[in-house]
Design an enzyme around this catalytic site. Structure first.
Site, mmCIF file in Angstrom:
data_model
loop_
_atom_site.group_PDB
_atom_site.id
_atom_site.type_symbol
_atom_site.label_atom_id
_atom_site.label_comp_id
_atom_site.label_asym_id
_atom_site.label_seq_id
_atom_site.Cartn_x
_atom_site.Cartn_y
_atom_site.Cartn_z
ATOM 1 N N PHE A 15 0.832 -1.072 0.038
ATOM 2 C CA PHE A 15 0.079 0.087 0.102
ATOM 3 C C PHE A 15 0.803 1.400 -0.230
ATOM 4 O O PHE A 15 1.796 1.504 0.763
ATOM 5 C CB PHE A 15 -0.878 -0.053 1.077
ATOM 6 C CG PHE A 15 -2.051 0.811 1.422
ATOM 7 C CD1 PHE A 15 -3.061 0.808 0.699
ATOM 8 C CD2 PHE A 15 -1.876 2.124 1.907
ATOM 9 C CE1 PHE A 15 -4.253 1.782 0.552
ATOM 10 C CE2 PHE A 15 -2.803 3.059 1.865
ATOM 11 C CZ PHE A 15 -3.821 2.920 1.186
ATOM 12 N N ASP A 26 2.038 -4.840 8.902
ATOM 13 C CA ASP A 26 0.800 -3.645 8.661
ATOM 14 C C ASP A 26 -0.283 -4.894 8.634
ATOM 15 O O ASP A 26 -0.293 -5.805 7.638
ATOM 16 C CB ASP A 26 1.008 -3.027 7.276
ATOM 17 C CG ASP A 26 -0.087 -2.066 7.336
ATOM 18 O OD1 ASP A 26 -1.357 -2.332 7.700
ATOM 19 O OD2 ASP A 26 -0.048 -0.845 6.541
ATOM 20 N N TYR A 83 -10.731 0.958 10.838
ATOM 21 C CA TYR A 83 -12.235 1.315 10.158
ATOM 22 C C TYR A 83 -12.399 0.172 9.022
ATOM 23 O O TYR A 83 -13.433 0.363 8.117
ATOM 24 C CB TYR A 83 -11.925 2.734 9.464
ATOM 25 C CG TYR A 83 -10.587 2.870 8.808
ATOM 26 C CD1 TYR A 83 -10.549 2.655 7.281
ATOM 27 C CD2 TYR A 83 -9.661 3.783 9.055
ATOM 28 C CE1 TYR A 83 -9.451 2.880 6.491
ATOM 29 C CE2 TYR A 83 -8.365 4.013 8.569
ATOM 30 C CZ TYR A 83 -8.546 3.665 7.159
ATOM 31 O OH TYR A 83 -7.249 3.924 6.383
ATOM 32 N N LYS A 84 -11.679 -0.716 8.738
ATOM 33 C CA LYS A 84 -11.656 -1.608 7.704
ATOM 34 C C LYS A 84 -12.577 -3.090 8.378
ATOM 35 O O LYS A 84 -13.743 -2.534 8.526
ATOM 36 C CB LYS A 84 -10.351 -2.004 6.820
ATOM 37 C CG LYS A 84 -9.853 -0.999 6.251
ATOM 38 C CD LYS A 84 -8.377 -1.282 5.879
ATOM 39 C CE LYS A 84 -7.921 0.018 5.021
ATOM 40 N NZ LYS A 84 -6.665 -0.062 4.673
ATOM 41 N N ARG A 96 -12.152 -4.863 -6.897
ATOM 42 C CA ARG A 96 -11.779 -5.304 -5.446
ATOM 43 C C ARG A 96 -13.401 -5.670 -4.925
ATOM 44 O O ARG A 96 -14.199 -4.878 -4.871
ATOM 45 C CB ARG A 96 -11.275 -4.589 -4.406
ATOM 46 C CG ARG A 96 -9.488 -4.566 -4.504
ATOM 47 C CD ARG A 96 -9.095 -4.013 -3.284
ATOM 48 N NE ARG A 96 -9.753 -2.944 -2.778
ATOM 49 C CZ ARG A 96 -9.096 -2.356 -1.800
ATOM 50 N NH1 ARG A 96 -8.014 -2.604 -1.117
ATOM 51 N NH2 ARG A 96 -9.595 -1.167 -1.071
HETATM 52 C C1 PLP Z 1 -5.813 1.139 4.295
HETATM 53 C C2 PLP Z 1 -4.274 0.727 4.408
HETATM 54 C C3 PLP Z 1 -3.384 1.821 5.062
HETATM 55 C C4 PLP Z 1 -4.257 3.325 5.553
HETATM 56 O O1 PLP Z 1 -3.421 4.172 6.128
HETATM 57 P P1 PLP Z 1 -3.996 5.619 6.811
HETATM 58 O O2 PLP Z 1 -3.072 6.032 7.406
HETATM 59 O O3 PLP Z 1 -5.207 4.969 7.967
HETATM 60 O O4 PLP Z 1 -4.827 6.192 5.843
HETATM 61 C C5 PLP Z 1 -2.511 1.974 5.574
HETATM 62 N N1 PLP Z 1 -1.653 0.484 5.041
HETATM 63 C C6 PLP Z 1 -2.404 -0.475 4.211
HETATM 64 C C7 PLP Z 1 -1.380 -1.733 4.176
HETATM 65 C C8 PLP Z 1 -3.602 -0.270 4.088
HETATM 66 O O5 PLP Z 1 -4.134 -1.395 3.389
#
Ligand code: PLP
Length: 426
Positions: free
Chosen positions: A139, A211, A236-237, A385
């Protein structure tokens, strides 16, 4: 076409899916969420659905705790304790113990803190290790944060990216300080073997930062059993914490005493209200806090956590695999000559909780799906997705989503000006 939906073979029909949903021990959790009529929600891997209990909690915090309690609520309503209290709850879903997790800040910020702490632990042990290793496929924020730390440190620190031409084993040289990996890939849904990979990272003398953005609440995570060093992730996911709800950070207790993180704000101080003129870190995980927390968001995030804790994580994983298998099988049965390429691993051990396909018109296809209430999302390049949150998605939802997908593909319903227009957030 036959597929096991309930342990026995059943034909792939809407009726069979509905019958299997009726016998699903997780089906009752659907009522814990508010979803609009006519929507099939396959984007809980990006923003989870709203727990029904969230409205009451938000009203309580606004009206009683803030409205009546005012500043007294930092003590009387336990506001000050929220990051650690929610962290202790979440620890149960991560294979971690109490006092090891805080719910705070964003995943990006927590990654910054965890990576910085890991790099600094390594710097004192072996200053020749100046590489932060991560994935080209990661990401983007994870790569950007690693670049930010390396750039800020200077002194030869840099980011190395693994990819098909440079796999992890080849990249793990004696110069690597820290490896930062996403347990489940946001695009493909591919999952690392956390224990084996952490062991390989440790064998090479590096530290492992995971992560868990697409893992927490969706797939089994055993941080202690995997002997990881640090972990971060979103609420939030799959944890249904609400838009922008605070993220989490875990540090292995073996690092609690020595680890330091550079965002040394007053919430991470040993005695925040002593108002001392120099920073002294809190003992334990509290040193990873920085400043005043978003109390409304934290309070609401507990609703999703409580639902996740009430469900059996084994059943959640089992159903997630049933649903993603069902999706893959249904698409295969209808695929014909459509240029849909599955990029999610078929191997259960390597699959997270979403299914992704590349289609040359992926963006427009997803817009057409969303227009008829089948909400997934789109990621560059060309990736459709479909996330399954087993707490509120059933087999019939998957069946109907695939029906809609092929109605759109077979009849080229995606091919309009409207569906080609790019929105700001995809
Ligand atoms: C969704 C996601 C993020 C989001 O990071 P934010 O700081 O909440 O915007 C980070 N890393 C991964 C792998 C994600 O899927």
């Amino acid at each position: 076409m036959e597929l096991s939906l309930t342990g026995t073979s059943a034909p792939l029909t809407a009726e069979a899916c509905a019958a299997a949903d009726g016998a699903d021990p997780l089906a009752r959790f659907r009522d814990e969420f508010i979803l609009p009529e006519g929507v099939i929600y396959l984007d809980g891997n990006s923003l989870g659905a709203r727990p029904a209990s969230a409205a009451g909690v938000a009203a309580r915090v606004l009206e009683q705790e803030w409205g009546e309690g005012l500043i007294r609520s930092w003590n009387s309503a336990g506001w000050f304790e929220l990051p650690g209290r929610l962290g202790d709850k979440l620890a149960g879903l991560l294979g971690a113990g109490p006092g090891q997790v805080v719910v705070t800040d964003t995943t990006s910020l927590n990654l910054f803190k965890a990576l910085a702490a890991a790099v600094e632990l390594q710097r004192s042990a072996d200053p020749a290790r100046t590489i932060i290793l991560t994935e080209r496929d990661n990401f983007p924020t994870d790569i950007y944060i690693a670049e930010g730390i390396a750039g800020f440190l200077g002194q030869g620190y840099s980011v190395r990216l693994i990819d098909d031409s440079l796999p992890l084993e080849a990249a793990l040289g004696g110069d690597v300080a820290v490896v930062a990996l996403s347990h489940v890939n946001y695009r493909t849904g591919a999952m690392w073997d956390m224990a084996a990979t952490t062991a390989a990272i440790h064998d090479a003398g590096a530290l492992a930062v995971w992560d868990l953005a697409h893992s927490a609440g969706a797939v089994p995570v055993d941080l202690a059993g995997s002997d990881a060093d640090f972990a971060v992730g979103c609420t939030y996911k799959y944890l249904n914490g609400g838009p922008g709800s605070p993220a989490f950070l875990w540090a292995n207790p073996r690092h609690h005493a020595a680890a330091r993180q550079p965002l040394s704000g007053w919430w991470g101080h040993a005695k925040p209200f002593a108002m001392e003129d120099s920073f002294a870190p809190a003992e334990g995980i509290g040193k990873f806090l920085c400043g005043t927390q978003p109390i409304l968001s934290l309070a609401v995030a507990e609703c999703g956590l409580d639902i996740a804790l009430a469900a059996s994580s084994e059943l959640v994983r089992e159903k997630s695999l049933v649903l993603t298998d069902l999706f893959i099988t249904l698409v295969e049965a209808r695929q014909g000559s459509h240029p849909l390429e599955l990029i999610t691993p078929r191997d259960h051990a390597r699959r997270g909780s979403h299914v992704s396909y590349v289609h040359p018109e992926g963006y427009s296809v997803m817009q057409a799906l969303i227009a008829r209430g089948v909400i997934g999302d789109y990621r560059e390049p060309g990736v459709l997705r479909f996330g399954v949150t087993p707490l509120y998605v059933g087999r019939l939802d998957v069946f109907n989503a695939v029906e809609a997908l092929f109605d759109i593909l077979d009849n080229r319903l995606w091919d309009t000006e409207e569906f080609r227009t790019r929105l700001q957030v995809t």
